[in-house]
Structure formats: C-alpha cells, structure tokens
Design a protein around this motif. Sequence first.
Motif, short mmCIF file in Angstrom:
data_model
loop_
_atom_site.label_atom_id
_atom_site.label_comp_id
_atom_site.label_asym_id
_atom_site.label_seq_id
_atom_site.Cartn_x
_atom_site.Cartn_y
_atom_site.Cartn_z
N GLU A 53 -21.14 -8.90 42.22
CA GLU A 53 -22.32 -9.09 41.36
C GLU A 53 -23.61 -9.08 42.17
N GLN A 57 -23.86 -4.93 41.87
CA GLN A 57 -24.59 -4.93 40.60
C GLN A 57 -26.03 -5.42 40.79
N ASN A 59 -27.28 -8.30 40.79
CA ASN A 59 -27.57 -9.26 39.73
C ASN A 59 -27.96 -10.58 40.40
N ASP A 62 -29.28 -13.91 38.09
CA ASP A 62 -28.21 -14.44 37.26
C ASP A 62 -27.06 -14.97 38.11
N SER A 63 -26.66 -14.17 39.11
CA SER A 63 -25.48 -14.59 39.87
C SER A 63 -25.80 -15.73 40.82
N LYS A 66 -24.95 -18.84 39.19
CA LYS A 66 -23.50 -18.95 38.98
C LYS A 66 -22.77 -19.36 40.26
C1 LIG Z 1 -25.35 -10.87 35.55
O1 LIG Z 1 -24.79 -12.15 35.72
C2 LIG Z 1 -24.68 -12.93 34.53
C3 LIG Z 1 -24.19 -14.30 34.92
O2 LIG Z 1 -23.05 -14.23 35.70
C4 LIG Z 1 -23.75 -12.21 33.57
O3 LIG Z 1 -23.69 -12.95 32.35
C5 LIG Z 1 -24.30 -10.81 33.28
O4 LIG Z 1 -23.39 -10.10 32.48
C6 LIG Z 1 -24.51 -10.05 34.59
N1 LIG Z 1 -25.17 -8.79 34.31
C7 LIG Z 1 -24.77 -7.67 34.88
C8 LIG Z 1 -25.56 -6.47 34.54
O5 LIG Z 1 -23.82 -7.65 35.62
#
Ligand SMILES: *[C@@H]1O[C@H](CO)[C@@H](O)[C@H](O)[C@H]1NC(C)=O
Length: 164
Positions: A53, A57, A59, A62-63, A66
């Motif tokens: 992630e 990705q 991300n 967001d990550s 997490k």
């Molecule tokens: C980014 O991370 C969030 C939280 O883990 C997740 O819900 C979301 O789907 C992710 N988005 C992508 C584009 O991977």
Amino acid sequence: MHLSILSKASVAIACLSLGTSGSPLHQPTSFCSPSYPATGWEIRDIFNQFVDEWVYQRNFSDSAAKYLSPNLIQHNPQIANGSEAMVAAVGPILANYDGPNFSLVVVDEEKGLAVTLNRYVGKPGTGLPIAGVADFYRFDGTCIVEHWDVIESLPPNSTNPDPF
Ligand SMILES: *[C@@H]1O[C@H](CO)[C@@H](O)[C@H](O)[C@H]1NC(C)=O
Ligand SMILES: *[C@@H]1O[C@H](CO)[C@@H](O)[C@H](O)[C@H]1NC(C)=O
Ligand SMILES: *[C@@H]1O[C@H](CO)[C@@H](O)[C@H](O)[C@H]1NC(C)=O
Ligand SMILES: *[C@@H]1O[C@H](CO)[C@@H](O)[C@H](O)[C@H]1NC(C)=O
C-alpha cells in the motif's frame, strides 16, 4: 530466529497469502489504534501489506493511519517523530522519484523487525541522483512503532556502476 527474504514478486503474492491458521489476516481499520499482540505470520502479512500500500499503491496518508503508530519514533534526522511527519516528508520525496523498487525485503517476525532495501531513480529534470535506501521498521504487536533509514547516493564515476 526465522528470517525470510522475499522478492518483489513474492511480496505481491504474500499480500494475498493466508496465515498458517488458514484464515485470512484480520483486517481492522487500523493495526495501531489499538494495536494487539501479533503472531509471527501476522507481522509478516501486515508488513507485506504495508509495503504494497505504501510503495506500490502510494497510499501514504491512508495507510499511515493503518500501519504506523501516531507516536512513531523517527530516526531520520530530517523528519520529526510521529506518523503525520512521516507522511508529510515521504509524499513529496517520492513524487520526485521513479520507484522505489524493492530489491530486498527481510522480515524477522520473532523480533518484530523488518528491513527493505530500495532503489530510487530521480525523475527526469529533477537532477536527483540514483539512491539506495535501507529502511528498518520495528513492530510492537501489530503496529509499526519505530523507523530508521540509511540513504546512499550513487556517486559520480562510481566503481560499481549499479550497486543498488
Ligand atoms: C488506501 O488505504 C485505505 C486504508 O487502508 C483503504 O481503505 C483504501 O482502499 C486504500 N486506497 C487505495 C487506492 O489503495
Ligand atoms: C522522539 O521520540 C523518542 C522516543 O520517545 C524521544 O526519545 C525523542 O526525544 C523524540 N524526538 C523528538 C525530537 O521529540
Ligand atoms: C523498477 O523495476 C522495473 C521493472 O523491473 C523497471 O522497469 C524500473 O525501471 C525500475 N525502477 C527503478 C526506479 O529502479
Ligand atoms: C569522472 O571521470 C572522468 C574521466 O576520468 C573525469 O573527467 C570527470 O571529472 C569525473 N567526474 C567526477 C564528478 O569525478
């Protein structure tokens, strides 16, 4: 001690893998708020997901929530403690590079330590050198709580033309 060395391809496969119990990894919104005691295979799966992630990705914001402790202990001298500072620093850095590509991922799940070695290549026009970066992460339970890195730029006229 159980060391595993995973290639880029096996990281992707491991992300889909099942734990030794045969059940898929429990997927909470966060592995840090709260964290909980983790078995070796959970640490390995969580780290492989984080790598996927965070790097592939991209991300970050967001990550980070997490996988990274809000109170992440940071040893990079240019980044303050905390997951927010890590995200704020890493996003713009990676925007200027192609990659990173993982050349090595090592997880010592018994000690809760994970290491990646990456190759970064500056995007055209940035003038940034190719760099090798080793990142070290420490888990407490399911949560990454500490980060170290060592960065080496490819010097001009290097003896080894592509060491990373
Ligand atoms: C980014 O991370 C969030 C939280 O883990 C997740 O819900 C979301 O789907 C992710 N988005 C992508 C584009 O991977
Ligand atoms: C970062 O956290 C560590 C561990 O709590 C602490 O020793 C260090 O002083 C903190 N660094 C800063 C700049 O606050
Ligand atoms: C990453 O790997 C891909 C596939 O091997 C390669 O095409 C690309 O140039 C690599 N990027 C970097 C930054 O090393
Ligand atoms: C690299 O090597 C060339 C040929 O020896 C030399 O002319 C040049 O100054 C060197 N560049 C650097 C940055 O050391």
